[in-house]
Design an enzyme around this catalytic site. Sequence first.
Site, PDB file in Angstrom:
ATOM      1  N   ASP A   1       0.934  -1.168  -0.031  1.00 15.62           N
ATOM      2  CA  ASP A   1      -0.103   0.020  -0.030  1.00 15.62           C
ATOM      3  C   ASP A   1       0.926   1.017   0.292  1.00 15.62           C
ATOM      4  O   ASP A   1       2.169   1.183   0.204  1.00 15.62           O
ATOM      5  CB  ASP A   1      -1.081   0.057   1.227  1.00 15.62           C
ATOM      6  CG  ASP A   1      -2.275   0.917   0.866  1.00 15.62           C
ATOM      7  OD1 ASP A   1      -2.097   1.709   0.043  1.00 15.62           O
ATOM      8  OD2 ASP A   1      -3.226   0.624   1.429  1.00 15.62           O
TER       9      ASP A   1
HETATM   10  C1  NOJ Z   1      -3.979   3.832   0.155  1.00 16.16           C
HETATM   11  C2  NOJ Z   1      -5.229   3.044   0.272  1.00 16.16           C
HETATM   12  O1  NOJ Z   1      -5.213   2.291   1.263  1.00 16.16           O
HETATM   13  C3  NOJ Z   1      -5.313   1.840  -0.897  1.00 16.16           C
HETATM   14  O2  NOJ Z   1      -6.489   1.091  -0.717  1.00 16.16           O
HETATM   15  C4  NOJ Z   1      -5.151   2.548  -2.065  1.00 16.16           C
HETATM   16  O3  NOJ Z   1      -5.476   1.556  -3.148  1.00 16.16           O
HETATM   17  C5  NOJ Z   1      -4.093   3.348  -2.259  1.00 16.16           C
HETATM   18  N1  NOJ Z   1      -3.667   4.313  -1.424  1.00 16.16           N
HETATM   19  C6  NOJ Z   1      -3.835   3.926  -3.608  1.00 16.16           C
HETATM   20  O4  NOJ Z   1      -4.250   4.824  -3.849  1.00 16.16           O
END
Ligand code: NOJ
Length: 756
Positions: A304
């Site tokens: 993430d």
């Molecule tokens: C953080 C989020 O937790 C995740 O779900 C997302 O895909 C990413 N950012 C990318 O935007």
Amino acid sequence: MRIAMKHKYSKYLNGLGLLFVVWSINFSGLNKHYFSAKPGGDPEERILARVDSVMEMMTLEEKIGQMTLFTSDWDVTGPTIRATYKEDIRAGKVGAIFNAHTAAYNRELQRVAVEETRLGIPLLFGYDVIHGYKTIFPVPLGEAASWDLEAIEKSARVSAVEAAAAGLHWTFAPMVDIARDPRWGRIMEGAGEDTYLGSLIAQARVKGFQGDDLGAVNTVVACAKHYAAYGAALAGRDYSTVDMSERMLREIYLPPFKAALDAGCGTFMTSFNELDGVPATANKFLLDEILRKEWHFPGFVVTDYTSIDEMINHGYAADQRQAAEQALDAGVDMDMQSAAYYNHLEDLVKSGDVQEEQIDQAVQRILRMKFLLGLFDDPYKYSDEARQKRELLSPEHLEASRDVARKSIVLLKNERGTLPLNRDIRKLAVIGPLADNHQDMIGAWSGAGDAKDVTTLLQGLRNVVGQRVVYAMGCEADQDNRDGFAQAINLAQSADAIVLAIGEKAYMSGEAASRSDITLPGPQLELAQRLKETGKPLIIVLMNGRPLAIPWLAEHADAIVETWFLGTQAGPAIADVLFGDYNPSGRLPVTFPRSVGQVPLFYNMKNTGRPMDPNNKYTSKYLDIPNTPLYPFGFGLSYTTFSYGDPRVSRTTMQAKGSITASVEITNTGKLAGTETVQWYIRDLVGSVTRPVRELKHFERVHLQPGESRQVSFEITLNDLKFYDKDLHYKAEPGDFQVFVGPDASTERSVKFTLN
Ligand code: NOJ
């Protein structure tokens, strides 16, 4: 340079002893060379041979580039921006970009990668297509309330068609985190509290996104996230820590991931949380032991957003270099936005702290995906502006969105047949901060969706009864101002019924949007109370991304319609239900508590040694509130009524190798055709470890005409009875079971059987 490369290729190909065909494509006048393996043979081996043929030519730096994912500066979804991503692409130092979209924009970035880098390896474009790209569907929790797997798959399919037409290859969805705590804002992004329902929905979404062929121009790779147990964040506070038994992890939180994998999900995303003291992004138990060794996941794992870096804050890594090493060692293939691999992997290899083979393995997984998508054959296949124009917001997509939206609506209350509304109504007062709010109705995290494309509730109702609808906002949902009350009350007094649209602002759920108080924010409850005093029928249209604690409404409103955030077609879909053009069929995918003090409250709890007894003080309960929810999991009304007969089993004993069939007769006892979601739950009465009071094991949506009866059945097999026993073996234990059937998780209709 190009000629030299040609020589290098031929040498390599001869050495490999496989027959390859070298062909060249002309992109904007520049020649690039790609290889296709000889047709025939095992497709996976062919792909891997092609991957190898590319890897053979790559420098260590180029390999690390493939393991690096940066956001564009367009649609940033996190705290850090790398302003230099275009130079990084040109230098071959980044292999994937997210938050860049539209056919033209991505074509240009792709052109740089393909034509201006040494090897011309195409970029992979990712984006959070959470509930639609341009045509926006209900938020995932809302869609889960449809319990309609076909409709959910269709929603993901349409989203993929649009995303792929807008230059995207990869969606960071589905989120398959089980969430039992409504304080957690991201409960909105998943399928609710139940593992069985969540697993089926995970599969439907993966199938919808990926279709049958990743190489088709209208499919995108899915990403199961957030691996793992992110939904169990302590106290419902986003990004908070998680500590749980391996049994609970395997039983409740992991199955939707496994289901996604079984449906072919191409990628997994690690979660922000730590699990049992180890951040998920460096968690070998999760990533290596379970995902790779036990489940044999062939795809790639991405972190993430900056979660490699965040291991420093967790107190797990002293610095970014160590964090990079830990992530790679655990099995993370791609670094989203930390630039930790970018900054340190080369040095880590040189110093011998990591082996180049570890890097090769990650690069192989990533390039394999690029080949599966067909990017080496045509890197621009997803950048077709004519297709983009044709697909986005097409009438067919809008219709699909409206269909899923009305199926997602849950009728929570309907006293004295308040609903459906009569089309001949003289005057309808539409009130509330959410009634005409495009931005809220589209829901949080709505991709490239444009709020202006949303048909609001007000407009949806006006489309049906025109100017007989009068409107006042009354108040804002997030401002302590009652100046609009008087006008709203005046309007209500002159009308035949009130539709009051209240709930949460869209920004109040989703990432980094936890709430400690899950009642109606702002002066909305007070507005409802004042409107009730007018004596006019009060119909509440709720919009929210989480269960809300709304005991006053549950007691005093005449009707309550839970609509979540329904997306582009919110207004028409709600109007369909309010005027009875669609008979509501949604069921709650999550328990609604009476108060935040009961949280976490979910239906598949354990019995305890002192189950609640109102006449015995020393039993498990509160002094000030019942144990029961306001609305149980699975709950939802219809404009018709259904009756259940007594459930029966085909035999009262089941052999381990056999099955038995439980059945029940359902009758539509009302005056309208309608859909009942018949839910089957099982309880294992005695186990080597204690078992929940019931678990959903099967359900069926049954459409019945007025007066029609149908025999509905559930074939119970050993699989439905298995659990992780005291030694964590997944098996069924002989003994007595109880199978429950009913319209929601509170049903007491049951029959017993014994497993021999
Ligand atoms: C953080 C989020 O937790 C995740 O779900 C997302 O895909 C990413 N950012 C990318 O935007």
